[in-house]
Design an enzyme around this catalytic site. Structure first.
Site: not given
Length: 665
Positions: A477, A461, A417
């Site tokens: 995201d 994250h 991520c």
């Protein structure tokens, strides 16, 4: 064991208990310390089994010198938590080499009790407490056994006595735990400021978050009031990064004066989500709450405050387990709606890095237009490239070089991520779109046993926030564009399991999951009721007892009152127990007391037959006959196997006796 001499048996038992105390520290002491302590204990056990003399003093002195040198070499000091624990474990083992008399054993007992306390320096978990309880019962058993110098009492008998002592002390421990005032930082386990803790950091280097995938530790537990939000909405906000030097991201260090800096400008809509968070120690001042939280979480003594980028902070590091309540609004808007000069901080990029990404940004601007009016189209173009460009979400993309964004967009096309978020934000900034990175935790697992959501370190994250005209900061995201299953799904990448855990899970996945949930639910109860029993909860207890505005002095008064009441109750119980100890002696004492009132002196220690003779000498035989025969039957009941008289019958006869009226002889 039954065939060994008592001294050998007792020594071996004590060595086993000392070994258990040292074994519990094995994960926190150097390898050489574990080997040295184990070697010394095995050596001492061999000497005991063979009946050999203890080594001379220079052996102990030499081992002590080696320990001091190794400790200094390992820790760079003889002071501090880690060095101190290393020394005390070795000293405990070395002390057994001079254990010749019972006095030496007592020193080992109490040194081991002290060593037990050091386990709480590293962990206060339920598993640690259980191990310490076993060690404490073992040491109490050895201590009780040492106070039985005659004969060969079984260890099981000493263990029963030790267990009874622990049970009798449990109410006192409970009262002190509930009412003894907690003064921070004196109460609790000292925290070592030099010791880090696994978790998110105050800076992000490409690859840091991916390493947390191998960490299955719990970061926070969350309990919602009512229905929980969708899994895809569970974004727990942590550090926000806006400064990039080409290698790592850091928090914003702006050069604008306070009057020109960006403000939160938070506006919320809709119904709030109310919940309670139990956060594990982080050694950082961050409070992880759902986006977005306009009011301060209820954490007494921490004075939480919100930064301009919506991160909630405490005035002090979270060195201990904390629990707080919060209220968040999933539907929110924050940041300025129009252009401000301070937004320039969020489009800056260091020179000399990622030239191919800069060229890609120029191509996208030529295709979709430039300027604030085309920012939405450019963001969508970057996301579309992630969706259709063959990019892969993986926890092990390999080691990135100097131009991290270039490698992601054009070479590797795979990453975790933070690789994706960093490359995405760099591309947007290259197109003059303000953007920044937000780190925290996304998602979690619901424990069906206690209805707590468990958020682990592997749920760490990184996502992006993009500033758009008329909308302010908007969460984007980019990981969802590469792997939509990562957001809003329980199907996550998981760390590799050990062979035993993997075999057990393959054998019965459902049972393995239930056992894990049950254990975590028990640990959660331990955290809630034991580790998180703070001064605030003590004062809440006083409120339930009727105090309007309780203070810590009220705790002291209540504790003092309980101590006085318990002391009086203990004294009364002791008196009653003394009277009830032997009903036969109590009945004999009543007869002595009655004879004393009739004028007979010095009867306090006479047995029944001597009392009968005294009655026959001093009273008229006709009047004293019944009393004399009763005393003889009382003696027979105690000492004659053929006696048919019961104590109950004798007690009833005693109440019906006609006593002599006066002494006549």
């Amino acid at each position: 064991m039954p065939s060994l001499p008592r001294d050998t048996r007792d020594t071996l038992f004590l060595l086993v208990v000392v070994g258990w105390v040292a074994f519990m520290q094995m994960g926190h002491i150097p390898w050489w310390c574990t080997l040295l302590a184990a070697g010394v204990l095995v050596w001492r056990a061999t000497l005991a089994l063979r009946g050999l003399p203890l080594p001379p003093w220079f052996w102990r002195a030499g081992l002590l010198a080696i320990t001091l040198g190794a400790t200094w070499f390992t820790h760079g000091s003889l002071l501090g938590r880690d060095a101190g624990v290393t020394l005390i474990v070795v000293l405990l083992a070395l002390k057994t080499l001079e254990m010749r008399a019972r006095r030496d054993a007592f020193v080992v007992f109490f040194l081991a009790f002290f060593t037990l306390l050091t386990h709480f320096f590293y962990s206060q978990s339920l598993l640690t407490a259980a191990g310490i309880l076993i060690a404490m019962l073992g040491l109490l058993t050895a201590l009780v056994n040492a106070h039985m110098p005659v004969g060969r009492p079984p260890l099981l008998q000493a263990a029963r006595t030790a267990g009874g002592m622990a049970l009798m002390g449990a109410p006192i421990m409970l009262v002190l735990f509930m009412l003894f005032p907690r003064f921070a930082p004196l109460w609790g386990v000292p925290s070592d400021a030099m010791t880090g803790r696994t978790g998110l950091s105050d800076r992000m280097k490409i690859g840091d978050v991916a390493r947390l995938m191998e960490v299955d530790e719990i970061a926070l537990r969350v309990r919602f009031e009512g229905e929980a939000p969708p899994l895809g909405a569970l974004y727990f906000r942590g550090p926000v990064f806006s400064d990039f030097d080409g290698r790592e991201w850091r928090s914003l260090r702006t050069g604008f004066p306070p009057s020109m800096q960006l403000q939160p400008e938070l506006a919320v809509r809709g119904d709030p989500v109310r919940y309670e968070v139990t956060q594990e120690p982080t050694r950082q001042p961050w409070l992880f709450v759902l986006e977005a939280t306009p009011t301060a979480p209820s954490l007494p003594g921490a004075a939480p405050y919100m930064t301009a980028d919506l991160q909630w902070m405490s005035q002090r590091p979270m060195n201990d387990l904390v629990r707080f309540r919060a209220e968040s609004f999933p539907d929110f808007r924050h940041g300025p709606l129009g252009q401000q000069v301070a937004l320039q901080d969020h489009v800056e990029l260091p020179g000399g890095f990622n030239p191919r990404t800069l060229a890609l940004a120029q191509d996208l601007r030529r295709q979709h237009g430039a300027g604030p009016d085309h920012a939405r189209a450019l963001v969508q173009a970057a996301l579309e490239r992630l969706r259709t460009g063959g990019y892969v979400y993986t926890v092990d993309p390999g080691l990135y070089g100097e131009h991290t964004a270039d490698e992601f967009w054009f070479d590797r096309k795979e990453g975790f991520c933070e690789h994706i978020a960093s490359a995405f934000v760099i591309l947007l900034r290259a197109m003059d779109i303000p953007a920044r990175i937000v780190t925290g935790y996304q998602g979690g697992e619901l424990n069906a046993i206690d209805n707590y959501w468990t958020v682990r370190q592997r749920d760490a994250h990184a996502w992006a926030e993009v500033w758009l005209t008329g909308q302010g900061w908007v969460r984007v995201d980019p990981t969802a564009a590469v792997a939509d299953w990562r957001i809003g799904s329980l199907d996550r990448l998981r760390p590799a399991e050990g062979a035993l855990a993997s075999a057990f899970r393959n054998l019965n996945p459902t049972l393995a999951s239930h056992l894990r949930n049950a254990w975590e639910a028990v640990n959660n109860r331990w955290n809630q009721w034991i580790l998180n029993y703070t001064q605030g909860r003590q004062l809440e207890l006083l409120k339930s007892l009727g105090f309007d505005s309780p203070r810590w002095t009220d705790l002291a008064y209540v504790l003092l009152g309980v101590i006085v009441l318990v002391s009086l109750a203990g004294a009364g119980w002791t008196l009653w127990e003394r009277q009830q100890h032997d009903p036969w002696l109590r009945l004999l004492q009543q007869a002595r007391h009655r004879l004393g009132k009739l004028g007979l002196s010095r009867t306090d220690h006479l047995p029944p037959r001597a009392l009968a003779e005294l009655v026959e000498q001093h009273f008229d035989p006709a009047e004293a006959s019944a009393l004399k025969h009763w005393l003889l039957r009382l003696e027979s009941q105690r000492y004659s196997k053929s006696s048919t008289h019961t104590l109950g019958t004798l007690r009833a006869e005693f109440r019906q006796l006609v006593w002599p009226r006066e002494k006549i002889r």
